[in-house]
Motif scaffolding. Sequence first.
Motif, PDB file in Angstrom:
ATOM      1  N   LEU A  71       0.841  -1.149   0.099  1.00  0.00           N
ATOM      2  CA  LEU A  71      -0.043   0.064  -0.012  1.00  0.00           C
ATOM      3  C   LEU A  71       0.758   0.998  -0.048  1.00  0.00           C
ATOM      4  O   LEU A  71       1.780   1.327   0.987  1.00  0.00           O
ATOM      5  N   TYR A  72       0.674   2.143  -1.151  1.00  0.00           N
ATOM      6  CA  TYR A  72       1.268   3.226  -1.215  1.00  0.00           C
ATOM      7  C   TYR A  72       0.489   4.418  -0.682  1.00  0.00           C
ATOM      8  O   TYR A  72      -0.459   4.532  -1.340  1.00  0.00           O
ATOM      9  N   ARG A  73       0.972   5.281   0.115  1.00  0.00           N
ATOM     10  CA  ARG A  73       0.257   6.601   0.573  1.00  0.00           C
ATOM     11  C   ARG A  73       1.229   7.743  -0.077  1.00  0.00           C
ATOM     12  O   ARG A  73       2.143   7.890   0.285  1.00  0.00           O
ATOM     13  N   LEU A  74       0.823   8.574  -1.266  1.00  0.00           N
ATOM     14  CA  LEU A  74       1.303   9.621  -1.666  1.00  0.00           C
ATOM     15  C   LEU A  74       0.474  10.673  -1.887  1.00  0.00           C
ATOM     16  O   LEU A  74      -0.716  10.660  -1.753  1.00  0.00           O
ATOM     17  N   THR A  97      -2.216   0.240  -4.605  1.00  0.00           N
ATOM     18  CA  THR A  97      -1.694  -0.826  -3.971  1.00  0.00           C
ATOM     19  C   THR A  97      -1.083  -1.867  -5.242  1.00  0.00           C
ATOM     20  O   THR A  97      -1.232  -1.505  -6.483  1.00  0.00           O
ATOM     21  N   TRP A  98      -0.134  -2.554  -4.646  1.00  0.00           N
ATOM     22  CA  TRP A  98       0.463  -3.495  -5.828  1.00  0.00           C
ATOM     23  C   TRP A  98       0.302  -4.951  -5.293  1.00  0.00           C
ATOM     24  O   TRP A  98       0.641  -5.259  -3.884  1.00  0.00           O
ATOM     25  N   ASP A  99      -0.243  -5.767  -5.916  1.00  0.00           N
ATOM     26  CA  ASP A  99      -0.390  -7.346  -5.367  1.00  0.00           C
ATOM     27  C   ASP A  99       0.635  -8.086  -6.308  1.00  0.00           C
ATOM     28  O   ASP A  99       0.562  -8.234  -7.615  1.00  0.00           O
ATOM     29  N   TYR A 100       1.621  -8.652  -5.725  1.00  0.00           N
ATOM     30  CA  TYR A 100       2.487  -9.255  -6.140  1.00  0.00           C
ATOM     31  C   TYR A 100       2.109 -10.736  -6.975  1.00  0.00           C
ATOM     32  O   TYR A 100       2.550 -11.090  -8.080  1.00  0.00           O
ATOM     33  N   GLU A 114      -4.652   2.104  -8.666  1.00  0.00           N
ATOM     34  CA  GLU A 114      -5.008   3.365  -8.071  1.00  0.00           C
ATOM     35  C   GLU A 114      -6.133   3.561  -7.519  1.00  0.00           C
ATOM     36  O   GLU A 114      -7.082   3.300  -7.825  1.00  0.00           O
ATOM     37  N   LEU A 115      -6.064   4.066  -6.153  1.00  0.00           N
ATOM     38  CA  LEU A 115      -7.381   4.105  -5.465  1.00  0.00           C
ATOM     39  C   LEU A 115      -7.801   5.469  -5.351  1.00  0.00           C
ATOM     40  O   LEU A 115      -6.983   6.638  -4.937  1.00  0.00           O
TER      41      LEU A 115
END
Length: 372
Positions: A114-117, A123-126, A133-134
């Motif tokens: 989860l990236y907060r920018l 979110t990135w699901d490997y 992008e949320l």
Amino acid sequence: MVVPLPVVRDARRRRWTVVAVVTAVLLTAPLVVAALRPAGPARDPAALRDLVLRSGSAVYQGYAHSTGALALPDLPDLGDVAKLFATTTTMHAWYAGPVRSRVAVLTATGEQDLYRLPEADYTWDYGTRTLTELTGAPALRLPRASDLLPPDLARWILNATPGDRLDALPGRNVAGVAASGLRVVPADPDTAIGQADVWADPATGLPVRVEVTARGQHAPGLVSTFDAVEETAPVVTTPDLAPGASFTLTTAPDLSHALRALGSARLPPVLHGRPARASGLDGVALYGPGLAAFAVVRVPPEVAGAVADAATTAGGAKPALTAGNAVVLSIPPLSLAVVQPHEGGRGYLLAGLVTPEVLRAAAGELAQRSGR
């Protein structure tokens, strides 16, 4: 007469003794090293609390894990949330500020990030190799793994317990940080939290370990701690789309959507003597202050029925109500309840870090209100 043991047997015994000693040294070495690391100094707990609450800008990067012992039932649409509080979650966190961070939940098969920018969350699901992008800001979002990192969990607890008793704890070394400790003891008898222990860097206020213990319990039911941490600023940038990965755009998950709670129904202004706090959503309200607060969500009949079935299977009690049916489940320090009014229609879900007696009383008031 004493018969001397053969020399070869003595040699074998000495050899295995040496092996046992070496093994013992290897097994206990990490504990010895940890014990030799300096613990933090004793600090005034009120001063340490204030320092922790002001630590939102303290940067860090490191590995942490949270371990919960709350055996939550498998509630509809909330399976991943239940796992957060019932299992061990391992995380790698990079924190450069309140709106610039990345948290990777590490699993046996990969990771979920989860990236907060400032511009958006991602979110990135490997596993599925999907970058998402949320969009939007949910009025009431689901709990997520990053909420259980020591800094976030500690600040949430201390924000929820203003004026409660504080005690100083002996310092300890956590992940190489000589941390000072404090214990907060909630005064409200309706909360099921007995105590919350926080250790933090006395220089920066960065919390490095949190233990939450239910009232009447001896062992903590929730522990969050760093395994390794550096208080240096990480570089967190917009994630690049990996070769062969897919990209999606979606709205941020919202708790009200998961429970399909939106509607025009209004909840009572007071329940169990506790005034409602506005949630910003119809059909959703918080009652009471601090850790003694509980949430009420008005839900469709089929959702109430599914939760009642799950709570009953998990051993929930069925108190006698005059105007409806209820199931109350206690998983210290959390209590859950579901109300199904006799008249039919929508039901109610109740949850909070309160005693089951509080939710039982509130459930009775809600059922009676629906029958009018």
